[in-house]
Design an enzyme around this catalytic site. Structure first.
Site, mmCIF file in Angstrom:
data_model
loop_
_atom_site.group_PDB
_atom_site.id
_atom_site.type_symbol
_atom_site.label_atom_id
_atom_site.label_comp_id
_atom_site.label_asym_id
_atom_site.label_seq_id
_atom_site.Cartn_x
_atom_site.Cartn_y
_atom_site.Cartn_z
ATOM 1 N N CYS A 100 0.866 -1.180 0.000
ATOM 2 C CA CYS A 100 0.000 0.000 0.000
ATOM 3 C C CYS A 100 0.904 1.231 0.000
ATOM 4 O O CYS A 100 1.724 1.393 0.889
ATOM 5 C CB CYS A 100 -0.888 -0.030 1.239
ATOM 6 S SG CYS A 100 -1.810 1.508 1.475
ATOM 7 N N CYS A 104 -3.431 7.367 -1.791
ATOM 8 C CA CYS A 104 -4.733 7.449 -2.474
ATOM 9 C C CYS A 104 -5.853 7.870 -1.526
ATOM 10 O O CYS A 104 -6.834 8.478 -1.961
ATOM 11 C CB CYS A 104 -5.112 6.112 -3.093
ATOM 12 S SG CYS A 104 -3.743 5.088 -3.530
ATOM 13 N N THR A 191 -3.563 4.235 7.631
ATOM 14 C CA THR A 191 -2.366 3.815 6.896
ATOM 15 C C THR A 191 -1.525 5.033 6.551
ATOM 16 O O THR A 191 -2.020 6.000 5.981
ATOM 17 C CB THR A 191 -2.761 3.080 5.603
ATOM 18 O OG1 THR A 191 -3.757 2.114 5.904
ATOM 19 C CG2 THR A 191 -1.564 2.386 4.984
ATOM 20 N N GLU A 257 -0.006 1.073 9.841
ATOM 21 C CA GLU A 257 -1.236 1.720 10.284
ATOM 22 C C GLU A 257 -1.049 2.288 11.681
ATOM 23 O O GLU A 257 -0.241 1.778 12.459
ATOM 24 C CB GLU A 257 -2.403 0.718 10.310
ATOM 25 C CG GLU A 257 -2.964 0.396 8.947
ATOM 26 C CD GLU A 257 -2.033 -0.473 8.116
ATOM 27 O OE1 GLU A 257 -1.306 -1.299 8.699
ATOM 28 O OE2 GLU A 257 -2.017 -0.320 6.885
ATOM 29 N N HIS A 292 -12.710 5.482 -3.202
ATOM 30 C CA HIS A 292 -11.692 4.547 -2.691
ATOM 31 C C HIS A 292 -11.971 3.117 -3.149
ATOM 32 O O HIS A 292 -11.042 2.319 -3.289
ATOM 33 C CB HIS A 292 -11.590 4.646 -1.167
ATOM 34 C CG HIS A 292 -10.200 4.319 -0.689
ATOM 35 N ND1 HIS A 292 -9.068 4.847 -1.250
ATOM 36 C CD2 HIS A 292 -9.752 3.474 0.278
ATOM 37 C CE1 HIS A 292 -7.995 4.367 -0.650
ATOM 38 N NE2 HIS A 292 -8.382 3.522 0.277
ATOM 39 N N TYR A 296 -9.190 0.546 -5.398
ATOM 40 C CA TYR A 296 -8.719 -0.823 -5.145
ATOM 41 C C TYR A 296 -8.621 -1.654 -6.432
ATOM 42 O O TYR A 296 -7.895 -2.645 -6.475
ATOM 43 C CB TYR A 296 -9.655 -1.508 -4.136
ATOM 44 C CG TYR A 296 -9.273 -1.213 -2.698
ATOM 45 C CD1 TYR A 296 -9.055 0.095 -2.271
ATOM 46 C CD2 TYR A 296 -9.115 -2.231 -1.766
ATOM 47 C CE1 TYR A 296 -8.694 0.373 -0.971
ATOM 48 C CE2 TYR A 296 -8.754 -1.959 -0.449
ATOM 49 C CZ TYR A 296 -8.544 -0.654 -0.066
ATOM 50 O OH TYR A 296 -8.182 -0.386 1.230
ATOM 51 N N CYS A 299 -4.736 -0.509 -7.284
ATOM 52 C CA CYS A 299 -3.570 -0.844 -6.436
ATOM 53 C C CYS A 299 -3.446 -2.342 -6.203
ATOM 54 O O CYS A 299 -2.355 -2.899 -6.277
ATOM 55 C CB CYS A 299 -3.643 -0.092 -5.121
ATOM 56 S SG CYS A 299 -4.849 -0.703 -3.930
ATOM 57 N N GLU A 447 -6.429 -5.525 4.101
ATOM 58 C CA GLU A 447 -6.898 -4.235 3.592
ATOM 59 C C GLU A 447 -7.873 -4.442 2.425
ATOM 60 O O GLU A 447 -8.835 -3.687 2.269
ATOM 61 C CB GLU A 447 -5.694 -3.407 3.147
ATOM 62 C CG GLU A 447 -5.993 -1.930 3.062
ATOM 63 C CD GLU A 447 -4.738 -1.125 2.773
ATOM 64 O OE1 GLU A 447 -3.925 -1.574 1.937
ATOM 65 O OE2 GLU A 447 -4.574 -0.059 3.368
HETATM 66 FE FE1 SF4 Z 1 -3.358 1.761 -0.161
HETATM 67 FE FE2 SF4 Z 1 -4.664 0.848 -2.272
HETATM 68 FE FE3 SF4 Z 1 -5.887 2.491 -0.536
HETATM 69 FE FE4 SF4 Z 1 -3.945 3.367 -2.199
HETATM 70 S S1 SF4 Z 1 -5.985 2.555 -2.772
HETATM 71 S S2 SF4 Z 1 -4.168 3.840 -0.040
HETATM 72 S S3 SF4 Z 1 -2.566 1.625 -2.227
HETATM 73 S S4 SF4 Z 1 -5.154 0.409 -0.154
HETATM 74 FE FE FE Z 2 -6.723 1.343 1.785
#
Ligand code: SF4
Ligand code: FE
Length: 491
Positions: A100, A104, A191, A257, A292, A296, A299, A447
């Site tokens: 991660c 984002c 995070t 985290e 968000h 995902y 990422c 996550e």
């Molecule tokens: Fe982390 Fe993925 Fe969230 Fe970006 S989108 S903060 S890489 S979990």
């Molecule tokens: Fe996340």
């Protein structure tokens, strides 16, 4: 300075005097700490790649406020193309860090607060949006890492915030002053909080009229008095202190985290973006979650690419890459990974312009995307472990490899095919172990399950967005059956 270099980012964090607790000890700064360094490195990649000509079109954008080139992580999406580039950027960074990279959450929070402050001002004639634009411009010009902060501890989950025995179980305003507000509470699972510059706080659930003090959104620098961070433990985290790359799997990158506590934190007026407008809490949560959940699809597929590659290499090192069942497992892993990515791209292509002028992904498809992400990485991880074999968790340590009394045995018995040394083989297996069981599994698996909302949160939105009535009409048309609605007593 609209774009910082990676080194400048690390230096900028070094200058911040924070209150961080890690394994029972207080530290003022994460820079140089072996457990926290991988987290900084993952974020640093978002700066490094923005400087790289090859990746600049994904990692940078043109600010709609200033016309300057900025890092995409501080950008307000101006088109569907921007939404697509965001997902592609996230996949790239997942591939480069296998973790991660944390930035984002802030990008998604900035876009959600942008929209909702506009809506609040439309209804109440407030000036939140103007304040927010000033804040946003500063984040863009300084190229800051903004940590979006949403999840409250929640106490007794069957009770609303105002009926909790602990009134701070949800973050709230405890004092309103002419120059600002004082807030108390905490945000969980943050995070990268300890290597961010800013915290951008939002409510976590829909709120009724009695919960005015809980309807609050604001930003503060991470080193504001009253902010305390307690870093969470991760499986195998202290391996990072051993400086043994063979044992850590992904030695350079990771995420951490923190439980972030707001102990009577003062927020000046120009940093307040919602203050009591309860009916806008739910839309803010929904917008942030929509962005968000889209994220995902980028990422986690990037991290999946690394894991699929590692599994394919492990098969090669064992001399079984041509076996049909191995090839089929790799096909299945690829199918699952690309399905998640397809959802991330699809919800971006179907995105639309908000009243505030930025672009928002298709909500149904973004939630379908994240729902798949709550499942598919687990199956990909299972297949990777299947291909890797048990040695992934029974292999000796780097110290045993270095010990002359045991080294020759390990090299003799744990090498793979003739062209692979035991060292290389075990280092690769530790990567698979880390991604599926170790510190990196926090980002890749847990996550995926709970980040951006646990599975049930997506199912609620999917049900709301499913258009069931329209689908029933379609079925009635095709079946040529009467379309009158049943009366209540007929049911
Ligand atoms: Fe982390 Fe993925 Fe969230 Fe970006 S989108 S903060 S890489 S979990
Ligand atoms: Fe996340």
């Amino acid at each position: 300075m609209a774009l910082m270099t990676g080194e400048e980012y690390i230096d900028s964090i070094k200058k911040l005097n924070m209150q961080i607790y890690l394994l029972g000890k207080k530290i003022n700064n994460p820079v140089g700490n072996p457990i926290l360094a991988p987290s900084l490195n993952a974020v640093k990649m978002t700066y490094d790649l923005a400087q790289d000509v090859e990746y600049r079109s994904l990692l940078t954008a043109v600010s709609h406020l200033t016309g300057h080139v900025i890092n995409r992580f501080t950008h307000i999406h101006q088109s569907r193309e921007d939404l697509i580039r965001k997902v592609k950027m996230q996949r790239l960074l997942g591939q480069k860090t296998a973790s991660c990279f944390q930035r984002c959450v802030g990008m998604d929070a900035l876009n959600a607060v942008f929209t909702i402050t506009f809506q609040i001002d439309q209804k109440y004639g407030t000036d939140y949006h103007t304040r927010f634009l000033r804040y946003l411009q500063n984040c863009q010009e300084q190229d800051l890492v903004v940590d979006g902060a949403m999840t409250d501890p929640k106490g007794s989950r069957h009770l609303p915030p105002d009926r909790q025995s602990n009134p701070d179980a949800y973050l709230r305003v405890t004092e309103r002053r002419p120059d600002g507000i004082v807030v108390c509470g905490a945000k969980c699972h943050q995070t990268g909080a300890c290597n961010s510059h800013e915290l951008l706080v939002m409510p976590t659930i829909s709120l009724n009229m009695n919960c005015r003090d809980y309807a609050v959104s604001f930003s503060v620098p991470v080193n504001t008095p009253g902010i305390v961070m307690i870093i969470g433990r991760q499986s195998c985290d202290t391996r990072k202190q051993e400086a043994a790359p063979m044992d850590t799997g992904t030695p350079a990158f990771g995420g951490v985290e923190a439980l972030v506590i707001f102990d009577h934190v003062f927020v000046p007026n120009d940093r307040i973006f919602m203050n009591g407008e309860t009916e806008f809490a739910a839309p803010l949560v929904e917008h942030f979650a929509g962005y968000h959940r889209q994220s995902y699809g980028g990422c986690k597929t990037g991290v999946g690419d690394v894991l699929i590659g590692a599994a394919a290499l492990a098969a090669e090192q064992n001399g079984i890459s041509a076996s049909s069942h191995i090839r089929d497992k790799l096909v299945e892993m690829t199918h699952l990974n690309e399905t998640m990515y397809s959802c991330g791209i699809a919800c971006s292509c179907e995105g639309c312009r908000t009243v505030a002028g930025n672009y928002f992904p298709d909500l149904l498809l973004a939630n379908v995307c994240k729902q798949n992400v709550t499942r598919f990485p687990f199956e990909i991880a299972r297949l990777a472990q299947d291909i890797a074999g048990g040695l992934m968790v029974t292999a000796p340590s780097q110290k045993d490899m270095a010990n002359p009394e045991t080294s020759a045995y390990i090299q003799k018995y744990l090498a793979g095919t003739d062209c692979v040394s035991a060292q290389k083989r075990l280092q690769l297996l530790r990567l698979i172990e880390n991604l599926t069981l170790g510190t990196a599994a926090v980002g890749y698996l847990t996550e995926s399950l709970h980040g951006a909302g646990s599975p049930q949160a997506q199912r609620i939105v999917i049900e709301k967005q499913s258009g069931l009535e329209r689908k029933k009409e379609l079925a009635k048309d095709i079946a040529a059956i009467q379309t009158e609605k049943c009366r209540e007593e007929d049911l």
